[in-house]
Motif scaffolding. Structure first.
Motif, PDB file in Angstrom:
ATOM      1  N   MET A 251       0.837  -1.179   0.000  1.00  0.00           N
ATOM      2  CA  MET A 251       0.000   0.000   0.000  1.00  0.00           C
ATOM      3  C   MET A 251       0.884   1.245   0.000  1.00  0.00           C
ATOM      4  O   MET A 251       1.875   1.301   0.708  1.00  0.00           O
ATOM      5  N   GLY A 252       0.504   2.236  -0.767  1.00  0.00           N
ATOM      6  CA  GLY A 252       1.304   3.440  -0.889  1.00  0.00           C
ATOM      7  C   GLY A 252       1.014   4.448   0.207  1.00  0.00           C
ATOM      8  O   GLY A 252       0.318   4.164   1.184  1.00  0.00           O
ATOM      9  N   LEU A 253       1.563   5.598   0.036  1.00  0.00           N
ATOM     10  CA  LEU A 253       1.392   6.677   0.997  1.00  0.00           C
ATOM     11  C   LEU A 253      -0.014   7.257   0.911  1.00  0.00           C
ATOM     12  O   LEU A 253      -0.651   7.231  -0.141  1.00  0.00           O
ATOM     13  N   ASP A 254      -0.469   7.859   2.007  1.00  0.00           N
ATOM     14  CA  ASP A 254      -1.774   8.520   1.979  1.00  0.00           C
ATOM     15  C   ASP A 254      -1.620   9.892   1.315  1.00  0.00           C
ATOM     16  O   ASP A 254      -0.511  10.409   1.155  1.00  0.00           O
ATOM     17  N   ASP A 255      -2.756  10.477   0.927  1.00  0.00           N
ATOM     18  CA  ASP A 255      -2.728  11.752   0.203  1.00  0.00           C
ATOM     19  C   ASP A 255      -2.026  12.856   0.990  1.00  0.00           C
ATOM     20  O   ASP A 255      -1.277  13.648   0.420  1.00  0.00           O
ATOM     21  N   GLY A 256      -2.281  12.922   2.291  1.00  0.00           N
ATOM     22  CA  GLY A 256      -1.649  13.963   3.114  1.00  0.00           C
ATOM     23  C   GLY A 256      -0.133  13.895   3.064  1.00  0.00           C
ATOM     24  O   GLY A 256       0.546  14.926   2.951  1.00  0.00           O
ATOM     25  N   THR A 257       0.405  12.684   3.112  1.00  0.00           N
ATOM     26  CA  THR A 257       1.856  12.501   3.065  1.00  0.00           C
ATOM     27  C   THR A 257       2.396  12.870   1.684  1.00  0.00           C
ATOM     28  O   THR A 257       3.440  13.519   1.571  1.00  0.00           O
ATOM     29  N   ILE A 258       1.666  12.483   0.649  1.00  0.00           N
ATOM     30  CA  ILE A 258       2.097  12.835  -0.713  1.00  0.00           C
ATOM     31  C   ILE A 258       2.073  14.353  -0.882  1.00  0.00           C
ATOM     32  O   ILE A 258       3.019  14.944  -1.431  1.00  0.00           O
ATOM     33  N   LEU A 259       1.030  15.001  -0.391  1.00  0.00           N
ATOM     34  CA  LEU A 259       0.957  16.459  -0.483  1.00  0.00           C
ATOM     35  C   LEU A 259       2.093  17.116   0.303  1.00  0.00           C
ATOM     36  O   LEU A 259       2.662  18.119  -0.149  1.00  0.00           O
ATOM     37  N   ASP A 260       2.428  16.545   1.443  1.00  0.00           N
ATOM     38  CA  ASP A 260       3.566  17.068   2.212  1.00  0.00           C
ATOM     39  C   ASP A 260       4.850  16.998   1.384  1.00  0.00           C
ATOM     40  O   ASP A 260       5.664  17.931   1.399  1.00  0.00           O
ATOM     41  N   LEU A 261       5.021  15.907   0.645  1.00  0.00           N
ATOM     42  CA  LEU A 261       6.194  15.778  -0.233  1.00  0.00           C
ATOM     43  C   LEU A 261       6.200  16.864  -1.302  1.00  0.00           C
ATOM     44  O   LEU A 261       7.251  17.437  -1.619  1.00  0.00           O
ATOM     45  N   PHE A 262       5.015  17.157  -1.876  1.00  0.00           N
ATOM     46  CA  PHE A 262       4.922  18.246  -2.856  1.00  0.00           C
ATOM     47  C   PHE A 262       5.353  19.560  -2.210  1.00  0.00           C
ATOM     48  O   PHE A 262       6.124  20.326  -2.800  1.00  0.00           O
ATOM     49  N   PHE A 263       4.846  19.826  -1.011  1.00  0.00           N
ATOM     50  CA  PHE A 263       5.156  21.074  -0.330  1.00  0.00           C
ATOM     51  C   PHE A 263       6.627  21.167   0.065  1.00  0.00           C
ATOM     52  O   PHE A 263       7.184  22.255   0.133  1.00  0.00           O
ATOM     53  N   GLU A 264       7.243  20.032   0.316  1.00  0.00           N
ATOM     54  CA  GLU A 264       8.677  20.005   0.633  1.00  0.00           C
ATOM     55  C   GLU A 264       9.532  20.060  -0.635  1.00  0.00           C
ATOM     56  O   GLU A 264      10.750  20.077  -0.562  1.00  0.00           O
ATOM     57  N   ARG A 265       8.858  20.057  -1.783  1.00  0.00           N
ATOM     58  CA  ARG A 265       9.507  20.052  -3.111  1.00  0.00           C
ATOM     59  C   ARG A 265      10.368  18.809  -3.287  1.00  0.00           C
ATOM     60  O   ARG A 265      11.402  18.829  -3.956  1.00  0.00           O
ATOM     61  N   ASP A 266       9.899  17.700  -2.745  1.00  0.00           N
ATOM     62  CA  ASP A 266      10.570  16.407  -2.865  1.00  0.00           C
ATOM     63  C   ASP A 266      10.014  15.712  -4.107  1.00  0.00           C
ATOM     64  O   ASP A 266       8.808  15.453  -4.198  1.00  0.00           O
ATOM     65  N   GLU A 267      10.889  15.430  -5.062  1.00  0.00           N
ATOM     66  CA  GLU A 267      10.445  14.828  -6.320  1.00  0.00           C
ATOM     67  C   GLU A 267       9.797  13.457  -6.140  1.00  0.00           C
ATOM     68  O   GLU A 267       9.126  12.956  -7.045  1.00  0.00           O
ATOM     69  N   ALA A 268       9.971  12.858  -4.983  1.00  0.00           N
ATOM     70  CA  ALA A 268       9.292  11.589  -4.703  1.00  0.00           C
ATOM     71  C   ALA A 268       7.780  11.764  -4.725  1.00  0.00           C
ATOM     72  O   ALA A 268       7.049  10.786  -4.917  1.00  0.00           O
ATOM     73  N   ALA A 269       7.310  12.993  -4.571  1.00  0.00           N
ATOM     74  CA  ALA A 269       5.872  13.272  -4.604  1.00  0.00           C
ATOM     75  C   ALA A 269       5.274  12.823  -5.936  1.00  0.00           C
ATOM     76  O   ALA A 269       4.192  12.221  -5.970  1.00  0.00           O
ATOM     77  N   ILE A 270       5.982  13.105  -7.015  1.00  0.00           N
ATOM     78  CA  ILE A 270       5.482  12.733  -8.347  1.00  0.00           C
ATOM     79  C   ILE A 270       5.408  11.213  -8.468  1.00  0.00           C
ATOM     80  O   ILE A 270       4.404  10.669  -8.945  1.00  0.00           O
ATOM     81  N   GLU A 271       6.440  10.532  -8.045  1.00  0.00           N
ATOM     82  CA  GLU A 271       6.455   9.067  -8.134  1.00  0.00           C
ATOM     83  C   GLU A 271       5.373   8.447  -7.262  1.00  0.00           C
ATOM     84  O   GLU A 271       4.715   7.488  -7.664  1.00  0.00           O
ATOM     85  N   GLU A 272       5.188   8.979  -6.065  1.00  0.00           N
ATOM     86  CA  GLU A 272       4.157   8.441  -5.166  1.00  0.00           C
ATOM     87  C   GLU A 272       2.760   8.706  -5.713  1.00  0.00           C
ATOM     88  O   GLU A 272       1.878   7.847  -5.635  1.00  0.00           O
ATOM     89  N   ALA A 273       2.557   9.886  -6.270  1.00  0.00           N
ATOM     90  CA  ALA A 273       1.260  10.201  -6.871  1.00  0.00           C
ATOM     91  C   ALA A 273       0.994   9.284  -8.062  1.00  0.00           C
ATOM     92  O   ALA A 273      -0.118   8.773  -8.234  1.00  0.00           O
ATOM     93  N   LYS A 274       2.026   9.042  -8.854  1.00  0.00           N
ATOM     94  CA  LYS A 274       1.875   8.149 -10.013  1.00  0.00           C
ATOM     95  C   LYS A 274       1.628   6.715  -9.557  1.00  0.00           C
ATOM     96  O   LYS A 274       0.807   6.008 -10.144  1.00  0.00           O
ATOM     97  N   ARG A 275       2.308   6.295  -8.521  1.00  0.00           N
ATOM     98  CA  ARG A 275       2.120   4.941  -7.999  1.00  0.00           C
ATOM     99  C   ARG A 275       0.681   4.754  -7.516  1.00  0.00           C
ATOM    100  O   ARG A 275       0.057   3.738  -7.778  1.00  0.00           O
TER     101      ARG A 275
END
Length: 188
Positions: A1-25
């Motif tokens: 199971m992947g990350l929840d939306d809040g965690t993915i959004l936090d990655l976006f806000f931190e400008r962590d490129e993993a946000a894109i991969e997690e959102a795509k996953r």
């Protein structure tokens, strides 16, 4: 199971490129199917999904969508419709997108008429209010057909319902939607 939306959004806000991969996953398959239903091309669909994720990267922050999946789906859908429009500008012909846009033409104002006569947010709110009152199955049919570009056959398979029942339900939904929009003062 992947990350929840809040965690993915936090990655976006931190400008962590993993946000894109997690959102795509988490949402990639859904986004791909939406684009594929509109474009009928795997290559174009994949490109639209990638474009949508890049657009999300550019818009989050400052936006912090309440529903990340819906936000990404909307971007993907808009990108796909734009791509379809560009691709088919010279050769106006048939196809599923032409068919479903034609179905909605008599019920929902065009983008041009919305800009001229109404605020698009008001129109969207009126459509959402109408759909909220529809029964769950009808609402699912409507969203699958007119947001995700799903074919009648695809909806029939997914919902395990007769195609004629789906067609008649969608027809009634469009007719009632038109009446609802007119009642709200939104003209075609």
């Amino acid at each position: 199971m992947g990350l929840d939306d809040g965690t993915i959004l936090d990655l976006f806000f931190e400008r962590d490129e993993a946000a894109i991969e997690e959102a795509k996953r988490k949402y990639g398959k859904r986004l791909f199917m939406t684009a594929r239903n509109i474009l009928r091309s795997n290559e174009d669909a994949e490109e639209c999904v990638n474009d949508a994720l890049l657009k999300a990267w550019g818009s989050i922050p400052p936006n912090r969508p309440q529903m990340l999946g819906a936000y990404l789906s909307k971007i993907t859908r808009n990108r796909s419709l734009n791509r379809w429009e560009e691709r088919n500008a010279a050769k106006r012909g048939g196809g599923e997108v032409t068919l479903l846009l034609g179905e909605l033409e008599e019920s929902v104002p065009s983008a041009d008429s919305i800009e001229k006569t109404q605020n698009s947010a008001e129109t969207t709110a009126a459509i959402n209010t109408y759909l909220a009152k529809a029964d769950k199955t009808a609402r699912i049919m409507f969203v699958l057909r007119y947001f995700h570009g799903e074919s009648i056959v695809g909806i029939s398979t997914r919902l395990k319902m007769n195609e004629n029942k789906i067609k008649s339900t969608l027809f009634r939904l469009r007719k009632k939607l038109r009446a609802h929009l007119e009642k709200e003062g939104i003209t075609l």
